[in-house]
Design a protein around this motif. Structure first.
Motif, mmCIF file in Angstrom:
data_model
loop_
_atom_site.group_PDB
_atom_site.id
_atom_site.type_symbol
_atom_site.label_atom_id
_atom_site.label_comp_id
_atom_site.label_asym_id
_atom_site.label_seq_id
_atom_site.Cartn_x
_atom_site.Cartn_y
_atom_site.Cartn_z
ATOM 1 N N HIS A 108 69.375 -20.304 -42.682
ATOM 2 C CA HIS A 108 68.092 -21.161 -44.228
ATOM 3 C C HIS A 108 67.902 -20.355 -45.194
ATOM 4 O O HIS A 108 67.476 -18.986 -44.637
ATOM 5 C CB HIS A 108 66.784 -21.581 -43.028
ATOM 6 N N SER A 110 66.418 -18.499 -47.009
ATOM 7 C CA SER A 110 64.637 -18.160 -47.213
ATOM 8 C C SER A 110 63.930 -17.358 -45.946
ATOM 9 O O SER A 110 64.957 -16.702 -44.626
ATOM 10 C CB SER A 110 63.479 -19.074 -47.488
ATOM 11 N N LEU A 111 62.786 -15.736 -45.923
ATOM 12 C CA LEU A 111 62.729 -15.037 -45.301
ATOM 13 C C LEU A 111 61.547 -16.366 -44.378
ATOM 14 O O LEU A 111 60.365 -15.902 -44.683
ATOM 15 C CB LEU A 111 62.550 -14.024 -45.946
ATOM 16 N N LEU A 112 62.350 -17.146 -43.522
ATOM 17 C CA LEU A 112 61.295 -17.798 -42.816
ATOM 18 C C LEU A 112 60.066 -16.774 -42.194
ATOM 19 O O LEU A 112 60.929 -15.277 -41.920
ATOM 20 C CB LEU A 112 62.027 -18.343 -41.596
ATOM 21 N N THR A 135 67.281 -16.122 -43.025
ATOM 22 C CA THR A 135 67.183 -15.687 -41.749
ATOM 23 C C THR A 135 67.767 -17.293 -41.327
ATOM 24 O O THR A 135 68.694 -18.154 -41.239
ATOM 25 C CB THR A 135 66.287 -16.957 -41.281
ATOM 26 N N HIS A 137 68.576 -18.421 -37.422
ATOM 27 C CA HIS A 137 67.201 -18.923 -36.569
ATOM 28 C C HIS A 137 68.149 -19.901 -35.326
ATOM 29 O O HIS A 137 68.783 -21.069 -36.056
ATOM 30 C CB HIS A 137 65.970 -19.281 -36.688
ATOM 31 N N ASP A 144 63.472 -25.795 -39.230
ATOM 32 C CA ASP A 144 63.528 -24.062 -40.316
ATOM 33 C C ASP A 144 62.196 -23.782 -39.357
ATOM 34 O O ASP A 144 61.871 -22.674 -39.526
ATOM 35 C CB ASP A 144 63.288 -24.810 -41.132
ATOM 36 N N PRO A 148 62.931 -16.754 -35.546
ATOM 37 C CA PRO A 148 64.788 -15.905 -36.038
ATOM 38 C C PRO A 148 65.715 -14.730 -35.411
ATOM 39 O O PRO A 148 64.469 -14.730 -33.736
ATOM 40 C CB PRO A 148 63.627 -15.134 -37.026
ATOM 41 N N GLN A 151 67.705 -11.247 -40.235
ATOM 42 C CA GLN A 151 67.281 -11.208 -41.525
ATOM 43 C C GLN A 151 67.802 -10.446 -42.531
ATOM 44 O O GLN A 151 68.221 -9.387 -41.937
ATOM 45 C CB GLN A 151 65.278 -11.879 -41.839
ATOM 46 N N ARG A 153 67.568 -9.445 -47.017
ATOM 47 C CA ARG A 153 66.912 -9.914 -47.631
ATOM 48 C C ARG A 153 67.601 -8.743 -49.112
ATOM 49 O O ARG A 153 68.179 -7.644 -48.322
ATOM 50 C CB ARG A 153 66.074 -8.340 -47.066
ATOM 51 N N GLU A 173 74.259 -14.488 -46.184
ATOM 52 C CA GLU A 173 74.514 -15.094 -45.033
ATOM 53 C C GLU A 173 76.171 -15.229 -44.370
ATOM 54 O O GLU A 173 76.079 -15.618 -43.566
ATOM 55 C CB GLU A 173 74.588 -16.862 -45.176
ATOM 56 N N TYR A 177 76.065 -14.621 -40.267
ATOM 57 C CA TYR A 177 75.969 -15.210 -39.231
ATOM 58 C C TYR A 177 76.555 -15.045 -38.866
ATOM 59 O O TYR A 177 76.180 -15.635 -37.180
ATOM 60 C CB TYR A 177 75.917 -16.640 -40.269
#
Ligand code: GRF
Length: 203
Positions: A108, A110-112, A135, A137, A144, A148, A151, A153, A173, A177
């Protein structure tokens, strides 16, 4: 080990897995690339790489549950050790999530727990965030919201648009991943009722 990858679009994360498997970074083969979208560019990329593909078009089903059941049936034929959601843009129900619980990952952008849902980069820009990210997860029924794993940044730069920020994030990503997937395939990373556990340590 056998991977199945679900896509809805261009499949750049899928390509990262193709590269990781062919370079040996990941000791796995991609048994199937499955899309809900017959026009997904990733289907052509997978076929070019000699990977079996399938399209189960969600528009042909009258409910999320019947669509999910059709995908589960197709995936189960390939007996995956891990199912990867990679730019997959349909909300999954427990019909899909339960049979693959603990071996179902999502990425995903964003920084969940910040910015679940869509338009994550624009929301980070609108909020004036100084950093953004992505993120990986485990997938649970909470959209979502699964535990997690990793991550990454990236800084938000002056003048960033959603597109320039997305371009900075997508690079990360493709790094994190395959790493997360490798941890699951090696049996190092597990989903427990207390969340994600890596090498016996809760994340
Ligand atoms: C990426 O932003 C990814 O974070 C999200 O879908 C977008 C497209 O992914 N899951 P891909 O290029 O199709 O892998």
């Amino acid at each position: 080990k056998r991977l199945a990858i679900l896509i809805s679009g261009r499949g750049s994360n899928m390509q990262a897995f193709i590269d990781a498997c062919s370079s040996g970074v990941l000791d796995a083969e991609i048994a199937l690339v499955l899309s809900n979208n017959p026009d997904a560019g990733g289907l052509a990329r997978a076929a070019e790489a000699g990977i079996p593909t399938a399209c189960i078009n969600h528009r042909n089903y009258d409910s999320r549950e019947t669509f999910d059941a059709a995908m589960v049936a197709e995936l189960s034929r390939h007996d995956p050790d891990l199912v990867i959601l990679a730019g997959f843009m349909r909300i999954l129900t427990p019909v899909f999530i339960e049979p693959f619980a603990g071996k179902l990952l999502n990425i995903h952008p964003s920084l969940l727990p910040k910015y679940p849902g869509l338009n994550t980069h624009q929301r980070a820009l609108d909020a004036g965030d100084s950093e953004a990210g992505v993120t990986v997860h485990f997938v649970t029924p909470e959209l979502d919201g699964g535990p997690p794993i990793i991550q990454a940044r990236v800084p938000v730069e002056t003048g960033d648009t959603a597109a320039t920020l997305a371009a900075r994030v997508i690079v990360q990503e493709h790094v994190i991943y395959p790493i997360a997937a490798g941890w699951v395939l090696q049996g190092r990373l597990r989903l427990t009722d207390k969340g994600a556990v890596l090498d016996g340590q809760p994340l």
